[in-house]
Write an enzyme that holds these catalytic residues in place. Structure first.
Site, mmCIF file in Angstrom:
data_model
loop_
_atom_site.group_PDB
_atom_site.id
_atom_site.type_symbol
_atom_site.label_atom_id
_atom_site.label_comp_id
_atom_site.label_asym_id
_atom_site.label_seq_id
_atom_site.Cartn_x
_atom_site.Cartn_y
_atom_site.Cartn_z
ATOM 1 N N ASN A 64 0.690 -1.121 0.008
ATOM 2 C CA ASN A 64 0.105 -0.061 -0.165
ATOM 3 C C ASN A 64 0.916 1.262 0.021
ATOM 4 O O ASN A 64 1.468 1.495 1.002
ATOM 5 C CB ASN A 64 -0.832 0.182 1.247
ATOM 6 C CG ASN A 64 -1.711 1.182 1.168
ATOM 7 O OD1 ASN A 64 -1.945 2.053 0.237
ATOM 8 N ND2 ASN A 64 -2.597 1.269 2.383
ATOM 9 N N LYS A 66 0.010 4.247 -0.383
ATOM 10 C CA LYS A 66 -0.837 5.373 0.241
ATOM 11 C C LYS A 66 -0.640 6.548 -0.546
ATOM 12 O O LYS A 66 -0.910 6.528 -1.852
ATOM 13 C CB LYS A 66 -0.444 5.628 1.716
ATOM 14 C CG LYS A 66 -0.592 4.213 2.660
ATOM 15 C CD LYS A 66 -0.238 4.595 4.007
ATOM 16 C CE LYS A 66 -0.549 3.117 4.687
ATOM 17 N NZ LYS A 66 -0.459 3.192 6.271
ATOM 18 N N HIS A 148 -9.448 0.269 4.805
ATOM 19 C CA HIS A 148 -8.294 0.728 5.520
ATOM 20 C C HIS A 148 -8.632 1.795 6.808
ATOM 21 O O HIS A 148 -9.575 2.588 6.702
ATOM 22 C CB HIS A 148 -7.412 1.446 4.791
ATOM 23 C CG HIS A 148 -5.913 1.389 5.266
ATOM 24 N ND1 HIS A 148 -5.568 2.314 6.363
ATOM 25 C CD2 HIS A 148 -4.912 0.632 5.106
ATOM 26 C CE1 HIS A 148 -4.175 2.071 6.315
ATOM 27 N NE2 HIS A 148 -4.009 0.904 5.785
ATOM 28 N N GLU A 150 -7.215 4.168 7.711
ATOM 29 C CA GLU A 150 -7.024 5.591 7.486
ATOM 30 C C GLU A 150 -8.457 5.985 7.001
ATOM 31 O O GLU A 150 -8.898 7.228 7.155
ATOM 32 C CB GLU A 150 -5.891 5.750 6.938
ATOM 33 C CG GLU A 150 -4.562 5.665 7.522
ATOM 34 C CD GLU A 150 -3.443 5.085 6.638
ATOM 35 O OE1 GLU A 150 -2.401 4.929 7.269
ATOM 36 O OE2 GLU A 150 -3.347 5.288 5.369
ATOM 37 N N GLU A 219 -5.356 -5.474 10.119
ATOM 38 C CA GLU A 219 -4.241 -4.675 10.531
ATOM 39 C C GLU A 219 -4.548 -3.968 11.967
ATOM 40 O O GLU A 219 -5.467 -3.187 12.023
ATOM 41 C CB GLU A 219 -4.377 -3.412 9.520
ATOM 42 C CG GLU A 219 -3.963 -3.976 8.016
ATOM 43 C CD GLU A 219 -3.405 -2.839 7.259
ATOM 44 O OE1 GLU A 219 -2.231 -2.558 7.056
ATOM 45 O OE2 GLU A 219 -4.491 -1.893 6.902
ATOM 46 N N GLY A 225 2.293 1.937 10.726
ATOM 47 C CA GLY A 225 3.227 3.189 10.689
ATOM 48 C C GLY A 225 3.928 3.644 12.009
ATOM 49 O O GLY A 225 4.399 4.429 12.131
ATOM 50 N N SER A 265 3.085 -2.471 10.245
ATOM 51 C CA SER A 265 4.606 -2.622 10.222
ATOM 52 C C SER A 265 5.366 -3.753 9.883
ATOM 53 O O SER A 265 6.276 -4.204 10.479
ATOM 54 C CB SER A 265 5.072 -1.930 11.504
ATOM 55 O OG SER A 265 4.489 -0.692 11.901
#
Length: 327
Positions: A64, A66, A148, A150, A219, A225, A265
């Site tokens: 990904n 992003k 996701h 985010e 996730e 991150g 991560s």
């Protein structure tokens, strides 16, 4: 069966308490049938546990990107990282930013998939700022990522909205990576709280979980991150619990066949240990997908799972033997 298979039959029968409850579970189906007929009042306590079917699953790794990179001049290097991956034993996809999807689609040489990071649920039309799967299919895309964390957090995408999107994607003939995961407060409360979040995120799409068309990306939000990765034990425990819930809520066959990726991560250093977990079928990689080490992540899970490589057959003409091979 829930209790296990090693206990002797006589010991199992001896586990019946005077109150008529089972202190120990049945060791096998004949024991279950025998005692159920002998003591019919106990039949309700002897239900077998619903477990996932044992089905081989081809690993799948996604990158990904992003909202990266910041310049078209950097795309060729990132695409080369994807083309360097050995896809013979592992499916590979990557998620460019919307502005970069078209540039990437005709530059893949190893069968990796271009997977946009989002889509709408209305199709083409007066939907400013949106992307439709019809447009993606026209570019040759087969996969799309939704759910996701985010998108859920920053753009307030709800479980109801994502259920609409998933149905729209599948109805249009595309495949989907569907992301789920808990935040740190839930993780700190333990597996039950973690699973409550995952179940809530899956409940409205459980009837859409076709293993041939949907991949689940688990996730843990607290690991995305941050450089903090769930331990292999934490990741395996959660993946196994998700798979077990699917077995109970959908079917053992779907649970056994559907692939569940780990994200949060993931990198070349921790990929080998995570790949050894039986219920981890791949990775959704964030920051490390922008680096050459992405190929090492693909190699790690390919080696760990050792899924048979596809056999390529060339047919010289369509005589009798050629037709038989084709069939």
């Amino acid at each position: 069966w829930k209790w296990g298979s090693s206990q002797r039959f006589c010991d199992t029968v001896g586990g019946l308490s005077g109150s008529g409850t089972m202190a120990q579970r049945m060791a096998c189906e004949p024991c279950f049938s025998f005692v159920s007929n002998l003591l019919p009042g106990l039949s309700g306590t002897l239900e077998p546990e619903v477990l996932p079917a044992k089905i081989a699953r081809k690993p799948i790794v996604g990158g990904n990107w992003k909202c990266n990179p910041d310049s078209f001049s950097k795309l060729d290097g990132l695409i080369q990282n994807i083309n360097n991956c050995d896809t013979s034993k592992c499916e590979v996809y990557f998620c460019p930013s919307p502005l970069h999807v078209n540039y990437c689609t005709d530059k893949i040489t190893n069968g990796a998939y271009v997977c946009p990071q989002n889509c709408n649920f209305k199709g083409c039309g007066a939907y400013t700022g949106e992307m439709s799967v019809e447009q993606m299919k026209d570019l040759g895309c087969e996969w799309v990522l939704i759910g996701h964390s985010e998108r859920r957090e920053y753009f307030e995408e709800t479980d109801e909205l994502l259920a609409k999107k998933l149905k729209y994607i599948l109805d249009a003939g595309m495949k989907c990576v569907f992301a789920i995961g808990e935040k740190l407060p839930e993780r700190e409360k333990g597996l039950a709280a973690t699973m409550a979040v995952c179940i809530q995120q899956l409940e409205q799409v459980k009837h859409l979980l076709d293993p041939k068309k949907v991949v689940i990306a688990y996730e843990p939000v607290w690991a995305i991150g941050t450089g903090v990765t769930a331990t292999p034990e934490q990741a395996q425990e959660t993946h196994a619990a998700i798979r077990k819930w699917i077995a109970q809520a959908v079917s053992p066959e779907v649970a056994g066949a559907i692939r569940i990726q780990y994200g949060g991560s993931a990198n070349a250093k921790n990929a080998p240990e995570l790949s050894a977990c039986p219920d981890i079928d791949g990775f959704l990689v964030g920051g490390a997908s922008l680096k050459p080490e992405f190929t090492e992540i693909v190699s790690a899970i390919s080696k760990a799972k050792n899924f048979p490589a596809a056999v390529k057959i060339g047919i010289n003409g369509f005589g009798r033997i050629g037709r038989m091979v084709f069939q």
